[in-house]
Design a protein around this motif. Sequence first.
Motif, PDB file in Angstrom:
ATOM      1  N   GLY A 393      -8.922  31.398  64.140  1.00  0.00           N
ATOM      2  CA  GLY A 393      -8.244  32.113  65.219  1.00  0.00           C
ATOM      3  C   GLY A 393      -6.984  32.782  64.711  1.00  0.00           C
ATOM      4  O   GLY A 393      -6.244  32.202  63.909  1.00  0.00           O
ATOM      5  N   MET A 394      -6.758  34.011  65.156  1.00  0.00           N
ATOM      6  CA  MET A 394      -5.578  34.740  64.694  1.00  0.00           C
ATOM      7  C   MET A 394      -5.138  35.745  65.739  1.00  0.00           C
ATOM      8  O   MET A 394      -5.902  36.141  66.615  1.00  0.00           O
ATOM      9  N   MET A 395      -3.880  36.151  65.637  1.00  0.00           N
ATOM     10  CA  MET A 395      -3.316  37.200  66.470  1.00  0.00           C
ATOM     11  C   MET A 395      -2.670  38.236  65.556  1.00  0.00           C
ATOM     12  O   MET A 395      -1.975  37.879  64.602  1.00  0.00           O
ATOM     13  N   LYS A 396      -2.923  39.504  65.864  1.00  0.00           N
ATOM     14  CA  LYS A 396      -2.327  40.600  65.103  1.00  0.00           C
ATOM     15  C   LYS A 396      -1.552  41.486  66.067  1.00  0.00           C
ATOM     16  O   LYS A 396      -2.077  41.905  67.099  1.00  0.00           O
ATOM     17  N   MET A 397      -0.301  41.767  65.739  1.00  0.00           N
ATOM     18  CA  MET A 397       0.540  42.631  66.559  1.00  0.00           C
ATOM     19  C   MET A 397       1.010  43.806  65.723  1.00  0.00           C
ATOM     20  O   MET A 397       1.303  43.659  64.528  1.00  0.00           O
ATOM     21  N   ILE A 398       1.083  44.976  66.354  1.00  0.00           N
ATOM     22  CA  ILE A 398       1.478  46.197  65.662  1.00  0.00           C
ATOM     23  C   ILE A 398       2.722  46.768  66.358  1.00  0.00           C
ATOM     24  O   ILE A 398       2.739  46.911  67.583  1.00  0.00           O
ATOM     25  N   PHE A 399       3.755  47.085  65.560  1.00  0.00           N
ATOM     26  CA  PHE A 399       5.013  47.589  66.096  1.00  0.00           C
ATOM     27  C   PHE A 399       5.385  48.918  65.442  1.00  0.00           C
ATOM     28  O   PHE A 399       5.112  49.148  64.267  1.00  0.00           O
ATOM     29  N   SER A 400       6.044  49.772  66.213  1.00  0.00           N
ATOM     30  CA  SER A 400       6.589  51.012  65.676  1.00  0.00           C
ATOM     31  C   SER A 400       7.855  50.705  64.878  1.00  0.00           C
ATOM     32  O   SER A 400       8.726  49.964  65.348  1.00  0.00           O
ATOM     33  N   LEU A 401       7.948  51.288  63.690  1.00  0.00           N
ATOM     34  CA  LEU A 401       9.167  51.099  62.902  1.00  0.00           C
ATOM     35  C   LEU A 401      10.354  51.820  63.532  1.00  0.00           C
ATOM     36  O   LEU A 401      11.488  51.342  63.493  1.00  0.00           O
ATOM     37  N   LYS A 402      10.100  52.978  64.128  1.00  0.00           N
ATOM     38  CA  LYS A 402      11.189  53.798  64.648  1.00  0.00           C
ATOM     39  C   LYS A 402      11.776  53.218  65.930  1.00  0.00           C
ATOM     40  O   LYS A 402      12.996  53.121  66.089  1.00  0.00           O
ATOM     41  N   THR A 403      10.909  52.834  66.875  1.00  0.00           N
ATOM     42  CA  THR A 403      11.390  52.384  68.184  1.00  0.00           C
ATOM     43  C   THR A 403      11.289  50.875  68.372  1.00  0.00           C
ATOM     44  O   THR A 403      11.806  50.343  69.348  1.00  0.00           O
ATOM     45  N   ARG A 404      10.580  50.191  67.441  1.00  0.00           N
ATOM     46  CA  ARG A 404      10.328  48.747  67.512  1.00  0.00           C
ATOM     47  C   ARG A 404       9.402  48.378  68.678  1.00  0.00           C
ATOM     48  O   ARG A 404       9.225  47.204  68.991  1.00  0.00           O
ATOM     49  N   ARG A 405       8.850  49.398  69.344  1.00  0.00           N
ATOM     50  CA  ARG A 405       7.969  49.124  70.480  1.00  0.00           C
ATOM     51  C   ARG A 405       6.655  48.508  70.029  1.00  0.00           C
ATOM     52  O   ARG A 405       6.139  48.806  68.951  1.00  0.00           O
ATOM     53  N   LEU A 406       6.104  47.661  70.894  1.00  0.00           N
ATOM     54  CA  LEU A 406       4.782  47.097  70.657  1.00  0.00           C
ATOM     55  C   LEU A 406       3.741  48.197  70.849  1.00  0.00           C
ATOM     56  O   LEU A 406       3.767  48.932  71.846  1.00  0.00           O
ATOM     57  N   LEU A 407       2.821  48.316  69.895  1.00  0.00           N
ATOM     58  CA  LEU A 407       1.784  49.337  69.952  1.00  0.00           C
ATOM     59  C   LEU A 407       0.401  48.764  70.237  1.00  0.00           C
ATOM     60  O   LEU A 407      -0.452  49.460  70.797  1.00  0.00           O
ATOM     61  N   GLY A 408       0.162  47.517  69.842  1.00  0.00           N
ATOM     62  CA  GLY A 408      -1.153  46.931  70.061  1.00  0.00           C
ATOM     63  C   GLY A 408      -1.156  45.444  69.780  1.00  0.00           C
ATOM     64  O   GLY A 408      -0.360  44.952  68.963  1.00  0.00           O
TER      65      GLY A 408
END
Length: 483
Positions: A393-408
């Motif tokens: 089991g795993m979780m993967k999170m993707i963030f914008s470098l510029k805004t630090r917003r969560l992308l996925g």
Amino acid sequence: MSIYDLVVIGSGPAGRRAAVQAAKLGKSVLVIENMLRVGGVSVHTGTIPSKTLRETVLNLSGWRERGFYGAAYRVKKDIEGKDLGARLSKTLDYEIDVLEHQFARNGVQTLGGMARFLDPHRIAVTQPDGNEQIVEGRRIVIAVGTMPHRPDHIPFDGEKVVDSDDIINQTRVPKSLVVVGAGVIGIEYATIYSALDVPVTVIEPREGFLEFIDREILAEFVHELRNRGVSVRLGVKLDRVDKSKNGEPIAVLSDGRQVKTDMVLYAAGRMGATEALDLEKCGLEADARGRLKADPTTCQTNVKHIYAAGDVIGFPSLASTSMEQGRIAACHAFDAPMPPAPEFFPYGIYAVPEMSTVGLTEEEVRERGIPYECGIARFRETSRGHIMGLQSGMMKMIFSLKTRRLLGVHILGEGATELVHIGQAVLNLKGTLDYFVENTFNYPTLAEAYKIAALDAFNRMPMPDEVAVVEAKAPDAKKSKSA
């Protein structure tokens, strides 16, 4: 002849939500359902039965406890078809009772029978006793759902060669299983039976499958399947199904290989259940797969007073999105306010292990040219994971470098379809990595994986002012898209 403000054909997720929404707007509503009881495909042969079967298998097989007690652990040693069916019957009765009560409470009338158009407003309903009743709808919602695609060259018999409707009613557990089609339905059933230690072979003509899932998550999923002995054969077609001397199916593949098995499940596609509607009488036309075209924003067809919602209009074909489409159709039909739909909604695949995803995959982020960073958390890294005996089991999170917003957010493993909603909320509210780093999660929970994954990304991410300096120095910075 009875006249209604809204006639809904089909009582699945889209149909029921459209009917109830219209009733709450004070409209007279009739729901036509060709099955013996309301609920549509979702309740009788699709969503609810398959998820009930999955839960039954996980409980009786002791799947969730094997991390502690070993691969040989079983709650029930010999699991038979009747064991799988007992829970299903109780679940369906409850679901139908809730739905019937909901219709009654909101004043929605129901009529059992097969519907067909006489003209753009009138519908003939052939009832089970053979009588025909004609009704008229000022507005109409078509929410008939889909049915399994059954090619003529496949010898379906309901026992050895089955479709996804047939398999729900099986009275036995196959000794081995070939699944044709690695779509959501095929993968769910393949992994459910694999959890019962049934040898499973998956056949898929495409070189890949579940393309909307993040590639890293899918690779982990495939690795886990192969570890349990599931054979995944990609890029090969099923030519035909022969029978051995003792009546066992033999799947003959396009590359010359043959797979002898106890049962073949053909799950390669579904068709819109529109054939009997006489659509030409109302001015509509279905495509080659029986699906209808509708405006994605309003669910309105090219006949202005007729709407289509749910699986019959194609992707994403989820119960959750079908419900929302039904509500949107009813609101638009009667000029009721429609709040904008959220930008992102979750997908759930109830395989073993389950997968759920919301937002952009890493591949989509790259295509958009967004500078990003990923964070990974393994469920075995959480205290709750240890308590539960989780080895995967795993979780993967993707963030914008510029805004630090969560992308996925992309999750594989126990509770994935529940956990994803935290990420969905933060994503739609345009939240950032800092929420996960600074917030407090219940301990011990699998939801701690959000903090672990966020910290994993944080440890590699430059600070916002450092990102600004790097972008200013980059010669092609103006060409890069932001998030």
